[in-house]
Write an enzyme that holds these catalytic residues in place. Sequence first.
Site, mmCIF file in Angstrom:
data_model
loop_
_atom_site.group_PDB
_atom_site.id
_atom_site.type_symbol
_atom_site.label_atom_id
_atom_site.label_comp_id
_atom_site.label_asym_id
_atom_site.label_seq_id
_atom_site.Cartn_x
_atom_site.Cartn_y
_atom_site.Cartn_z
ATOM 1 N N GLU A 26 -2.531 14.613 3.760
ATOM 2 C CA GLU A 26 -3.337 14.206 2.756
ATOM 3 C C GLU A 26 -4.231 13.213 2.787
ATOM 4 O O GLU A 26 -4.515 12.677 4.019
ATOM 5 C CB GLU A 26 -2.050 13.897 1.680
ATOM 6 C CG GLU A 26 -1.525 12.479 2.069
ATOM 7 C CD GLU A 26 -1.086 11.751 0.982
ATOM 8 O OE1 GLU A 26 -1.889 11.256 0.269
ATOM 9 O OE2 GLU A 26 0.282 11.265 0.989
ATOM 10 N N LYS A 160 9.858 5.733 -2.755
ATOM 11 C CA LYS A 160 9.826 4.174 -2.906
ATOM 12 C C LYS A 160 11.218 3.967 -3.962
ATOM 13 O O LYS A 160 11.509 4.843 -4.982
ATOM 14 C CB LYS A 160 8.701 3.850 -3.501
ATOM 15 C CG LYS A 160 7.422 4.087 -2.514
ATOM 16 C CD LYS A 160 6.365 3.382 -2.922
ATOM 17 C CE LYS A 160 5.135 3.615 -2.089
ATOM 18 N NZ LYS A 160 4.826 5.100 -1.984
#
Length: 309
Positions: A26, A160
Amino acid sequence: MTLMKPRLSREMAEAIAAGSPVVALESTIITHGMPYPANLETALGVETVIRENGAIPATIAVVKGELRVGLEHDELEELAQSKGIVKASGRDLAVAMIRGQSAGTTVSATMLMADLAGIDVFATGGVGGVHRGAEQTFDISADLTELGRTKTAVVCAGVKSILDIAKTLEYLETQRVPVIAYGTEDFPAFFTRRSGFKADHRLDTPEEIAKAMWLHHQLGTGTGLLIANPIPEASALAPDFIDGTIADAVRDADERGIDRKELTPFLLARINELTKGESLKANIELVKNNARLAARIAVAYAPLKKARN
């Protein structure tokens, strides 16, 4: 219906035509995820790791309105330094093309473009997920729905701890996306090796993962796979320390009214500030670790794909 194909670099066109192992990367980590020059150094370092492990890196982005797979050094430099570059999810690609914009591609946009190009394996830091309080806000990352419709194996370090990890795993189950942890039964939480939740499956070698990919696609599921690769022990941050830091950063974002596309870049920058650079170091190491595993999976998968074709 004939689908649009991204523009491939010469190296990428030759590699894909030959059935060589390729790993997609990405570009929001370059445009929005890290400060300069760490972003450029990391991008180049990750590409090197992939080559050292037998595969060819394919950094993906939108460059002046054109979908691009495989970038040259000067293009990476421009993405790393330019200030006016937008962040594009899969839903944003068409508008970025119309406007002639350059854009860093998120996990969902990168998956989409990799699939259009014929790339099967994608390495990233972490994926988005279900945010806490999503039962009121409906804040669920497009990364998860893209995994449910695109045949790409995404190698990441989990999600996360700002996210609702339990709901994220439930949503992936609803999307029929297998969650495979590499070398462990625990689902990792990006900066830490354990989230307190178990992955669906444990596989211990890149070859096993490649075979699982091949069989998964042979079943005609039409979905991707999430390969959860824990951050190396030496680079992991203490759970209590990073969880408290993330909570402080989220509180700061709430007080400033920061949300949606601006939230993740703000949080990463704020967490890096609060940890005095330790989170950035951990982020760089986990991305390289994921690239290493992704390359090995791609190398093992390439002959299986050739045999299928």
